[in-house]
Motif scaffolding. Sequence first.
Motif, PDB file in Angstrom:
ATOM      1  N   GLY A 172       0.778  -1.243   0.000  1.00 38.54           N
ATOM      2  CA  GLY A 172       0.000   0.000   0.000  1.00 38.54           C
ATOM      3  C   GLY A 172       0.802   1.281   0.000  1.00 38.54           C
ATOM      4  O   GLY A 172       0.228   2.371  -0.052  1.00 38.54           O
ATOM      5  N   ASN A 237      -0.962   3.557   4.245  1.00 39.61           N
ATOM      6  CA  ASN A 237      -1.821   2.411   3.945  1.00 39.61           C
ATOM      7  C   ASN A 237      -1.148   1.064   4.208  1.00 39.61           C
ATOM      8  O   ASN A 237      -1.735   0.011   3.924  1.00 39.61           O
ATOM      9  CB  ASN A 237      -2.275   2.469   2.488  1.00 39.61           C
ATOM     10  CG  ASN A 237      -3.130   3.682   2.199  1.00 39.61           C
ATOM     11  OD1 ASN A 237      -3.943   4.086   3.031  1.00 39.61           O
ATOM     12  ND2 ASN A 237      -2.957   4.283   1.036  1.00 39.61           N
ATOM     13  N   THR A 239      -0.572  -1.502   6.547  1.00 37.89           N
ATOM     14  CA  THR A 239      -1.118  -1.880   7.853  1.00 37.89           C
ATOM     15  C   THR A 239      -1.058  -3.379   8.119  1.00 37.89           C
ATOM     16  O   THR A 239      -1.504  -3.820   9.179  1.00 37.89           O
ATOM     17  CB  THR A 239      -2.570  -1.398   7.980  1.00 37.89           C
ATOM     18  OG1 THR A 239      -3.347  -1.954   6.912  1.00 37.89           O
ATOM     19  CG2 THR A 239      -2.654   0.121   7.916  1.00 37.89           C
TER      20      THR A 239
END
Length: 327
Positions: A172, A237, A239
């Motif tokens: 991400g 992003n 995570t």
Amino acid sequence: MTYLRLALAAAFCLAVSSAHAAGLKFLHIPGGQGEDPAIHAAMWSPCAEVPADVRIEGLTVPAVLDCPIAGEKLPLVIISHGYGGWYLGHHDTAEALADAGFVVVAVNHPHANYADMSRADGLGALIGRPVDIKRTVDFMLMASPDAAKIDPQRVGFYGFSQGGYTGLVIAGANPDFSKLPPRCADPKATGCPQTNQVRRSQQRPLPQSLTHDPRIRAMVVADPLSVVLQTTDSVKNVTIPLQLWGSELGGGGGASPEDVATLARVLPEKPDFRIVSNAVHLSFLTPCPKNRQFSEVCIDAPGFDRAAFHREFNAEVIAFFRQSLRE
């Protein structure tokens, strides 16, 4: 350092493999109808047979070629090499994972590996690397003859240097390519005047978005190219469970100890961050035979035992993936 010396050193490293029962198969992932080239990869897997010495490209390795995969619904780990690397550059980690019950696929990034560096220095290589990983996951989960053996809900990733960058993008991240240092326009040049330097960020228009893949549920990255990932916004992003390794002494372009430490701080979820004392950047490459320690990719800091470190490293990586990709 020449690509030839890199290739030879990586090849010599194969001689010290410590696999117990890893099956080994070489894969060809077909190219797409567009500009996507074919991807060559090596797959290790659990094997019920006893390994024997196998000659591969003039080398002797302990393996069972084309061994049927032992087990069902196995987790998958994809491996991405660094700049100038190849799919056998981390073979000891791949073998250890396979012996622990994982299917492991390491890719040669097209036109950006030790045998073919023709497109390794443009921005296109950094944009294309995550695409290579997504295509590999697609193949393993859908087109591969072994797809039925793999649990699509348990896919992990391991990447070193530019391979670590690749994984973070897949997870991400959206890097800031303007932070990349200049590189010679000629990828074979070892030094060039400033007038012949080009910024990778100026070689190709940036895509509207980079390739991410939510099917990858956990990852390990070692000394990632992180100069382009130094802000909270660039990694907001990312995570998924992440184990991040850094060398204390560094030495890799764009993966300084300071940059890796900053990356650890700005990630939104605290990673399992490990700093390897007295390690240099290339200490993450597979251990080399004692009679090849003169090779540039085999040189560690005085007193550093790469083989001992890799035994610990592989055990920690296996434990992390077992925990993060548990059924």
